[in-house]
Each structure stands twice: as C-alpha cells, then as structure tokens.
Design a protein around this motif. Sequence first.
Motif, PDB file in Angstrom:
ATOM      1  N   ALA A 138       0.870  -1.174   0.000  1.00 47.53           N
ATOM      2  CA  ALA A 138       0.000   0.000   0.000  1.00 47.53           C
ATOM      3  C   ALA A 138       0.910   1.228   0.000  1.00 47.53           C
ATOM      4  O   ALA A 138       1.077   1.899   1.015  1.00 47.53           O
ATOM      5  N   GLU A 141      -0.256   4.225   1.407  1.00 50.11           N
ATOM      6  CA  GLU A 141      -0.778   4.007   2.750  1.00 50.11           C
ATOM      7  C   GLU A 141      -2.301   4.060   2.814  1.00 50.11           C
ATOM      8  O   GLU A 141      -2.894   4.511   3.799  1.00 50.11           O
ATOM      9  N   ALA A 142      -2.938   3.583   1.744  1.00 48.41           N
ATOM     10  CA  ALA A 142      -4.404   3.515   1.747  1.00 48.41           C
ATOM     11  C   ALA A 142      -4.840   2.468   2.767  1.00 48.41           C
ATOM     12  O   ALA A 142      -4.213   1.414   2.900  1.00 48.41           O
ATOM     13  N   PRO A 143      -5.905   2.733   3.524  1.00 53.65           N
ATOM     14  CA  PRO A 143      -6.368   1.747   4.510  1.00 53.65           C
ATOM     15  C   PRO A 143      -6.862   0.474   3.845  1.00 53.65           C
ATOM     16  O   PRO A 143      -7.385   0.497   2.728  1.00 53.65           O
ATOM     17  N   CYS A 144      -6.682  -0.637   4.553  1.00 53.81           N
ATOM     18  CA  CYS A 144      -7.133  -1.938   4.067  1.00 53.81           C
ATOM     19  C   CYS A 144      -8.092  -2.517   5.103  1.00 53.81           C
ATOM     20  O   CYS A 144      -7.721  -2.714   6.261  1.00 53.81           O
ATOM     21  N   HIS A 145      -9.333  -2.753   4.704  1.00 47.61           N
ATOM     22  CA  HIS A 145     -10.360  -3.295   5.587  1.00 47.61           C
ATOM     23  C   HIS A 145     -10.428  -4.803   5.372  1.00 47.61           C
ATOM     24  O   HIS A 145     -10.719  -5.266   4.263  1.00 47.61           O
ATOM     25  N   THR A 163      -9.109  -2.976  10.460  1.00 52.14           N
ATOM     26  CA  THR A 163      -8.621  -2.055   9.446  1.00 52.14           C
ATOM     27  C   THR A 163      -7.149  -1.794   9.693  1.00 52.14           C
ATOM     28  O   THR A 163      -6.750  -1.459  10.816  1.00 52.14           O
ATOM     29  N   GLU A 165      -3.947   0.522   8.533  1.00 50.51           N
ATOM     30  CA  GLU A 165      -3.663   1.773   7.832  1.00 50.51           C
ATOM     31  C   GLU A 165      -2.324   2.348   8.278  1.00 50.51           C
ATOM     32  O   GLU A 165      -1.675   1.828   9.184  1.00 50.51           O
ATOM     33  N   ASN A 166      -1.929   3.429   7.613  1.00 53.36           N
ATOM     34  CA  ASN A 166      -0.682   4.140   7.919  1.00 53.36           C
ATOM     35  C   ASN A 166       0.550   3.252   7.781  1.00 53.36           C
ATOM     36  O   ASN A 166       1.495   3.352   8.564  1.00 53.36           O
ATOM     37  N   SER A 190      -9.639  -2.357  -0.367  1.00 47.81           N
ATOM     38  CA  SER A 190      -8.621  -1.313  -0.379  1.00 47.81           C
ATOM     39  C   SER A 190      -8.589  -0.661  -1.754  1.00 47.81           C
ATOM     40  O   SER A 190      -8.848  -1.321  -2.761  1.00 47.81           O
TER      41      SER A 190
END
Length: 201
Positions: A138, A141-145, A163, A165-166, A190
């Motif tokens: 990522a 740094e897009a969040p991944c659910h 989730t 993220e970062n 994502s």
Amino acid sequence: MKNTIKNSKKGILMVIMFTTMLSFANNASLFNIKNEAKRTSLTLLNVKQGNLLSVKDVNGIVLYKESMQKSGNYTKGFDLTALPDGSYVFELDKDMEINTIPFTVKSNIVLFDKEKETTIYKPMFVVKDNVVMLTKLALKEAPCHIKIYFLGDHGEELMHAETVENTKTITKAYKLAGLKYGGYKIVCNSDGREFTKAINI
C-alpha cells in the motif's frame, strides 16, 4: 506457534522480494500511447497470457474487454473518438497488480493524463496448516479493511474484522485452527477494490 512464525517470516520475505521487483518496474514505463486524430495506439509491455485489458467508463461499466492471448508486448489501435464525451480508463488486470490509464474524450478529442495513472497492488494470500498469511503493498498508505467470514449452512458469519492503515507494507497472519471447521472467506477492501480468498479447513 512455530508455524505461524515461519509463515510470518516467509510472508515478510515475499513482500521484500516483491518490493524490490516493483522498485525496478517503477523505473520503466509499462506502456506506450500514440494518439492520432482518429486512432489511439496502445502498446503494453511485458504482458502475460491471461492478463485482462478493459475499457471502463466513470461508473465502472465495462465497454471493452480482452484477455491477452500470449505473453510479450501487446499493441492494438482503438478509435476512442467514437465514445461520448466523458472520463474513461484503460485497465490492465495482472497477476499481482492492476494498472489504470485514465483518459477523457471531449468533442472527439482524446486526452491522456499521465499524472493520474495508478497501480493498485493486489493482496497475496498464503494458506498453510490452518494459518492464512495476507501481504499487500500500500505505497500510498491507503487503509485496508479485512474481514473473515465463516461460510456455514445458514449463510456467512463474521468471525473477525479489522482495518490496517498508515503503513506501506501490510503483513497479517490469521490462525484458523480452533475455529469452526468448514469454509471461510477473507475479504480485503482497499483502493476502492474488493479482493476475496476462499479457504477450507
């Protein structure tokens, strides 16, 4: 527990190798576009047999779809001026990533915006000894659910949700031993995309 640690090390090693490969790939263009008055020539470099090329409109509706018949370089001409005014995207769905090439059509003029080209990296799933290793790049740094469902006789039952993220590199290990025996589905959302993996234990 030892298996989980071993799988984690394997997953981290895969991500490191994958990141190294991507660093080389990002230095070279994956495609060339030659835009003429009535014809747009698209050349995709190093495609693999089975990669999927499509043209979509702004709503995600597929207007054209083609599966690569052989590996190597692919070149084809398109008359994009026939499309109604609006925003569109060429999308190349590969094994581990999705490349998008956006363009607009206005008054029979086709414009490509190189600044808006994107690469979405798919998650990798490795299953061994009732442990699922999920790794995903990522870079923005897009969040991944992430959700894990048990597939029972009465439908899907949510077993876990989180989730991440970062971070530029997502690495997660999920131990399914001790849970219900049967089918599971892992869903990873994502970058506006949904990726799923079916598992049986």
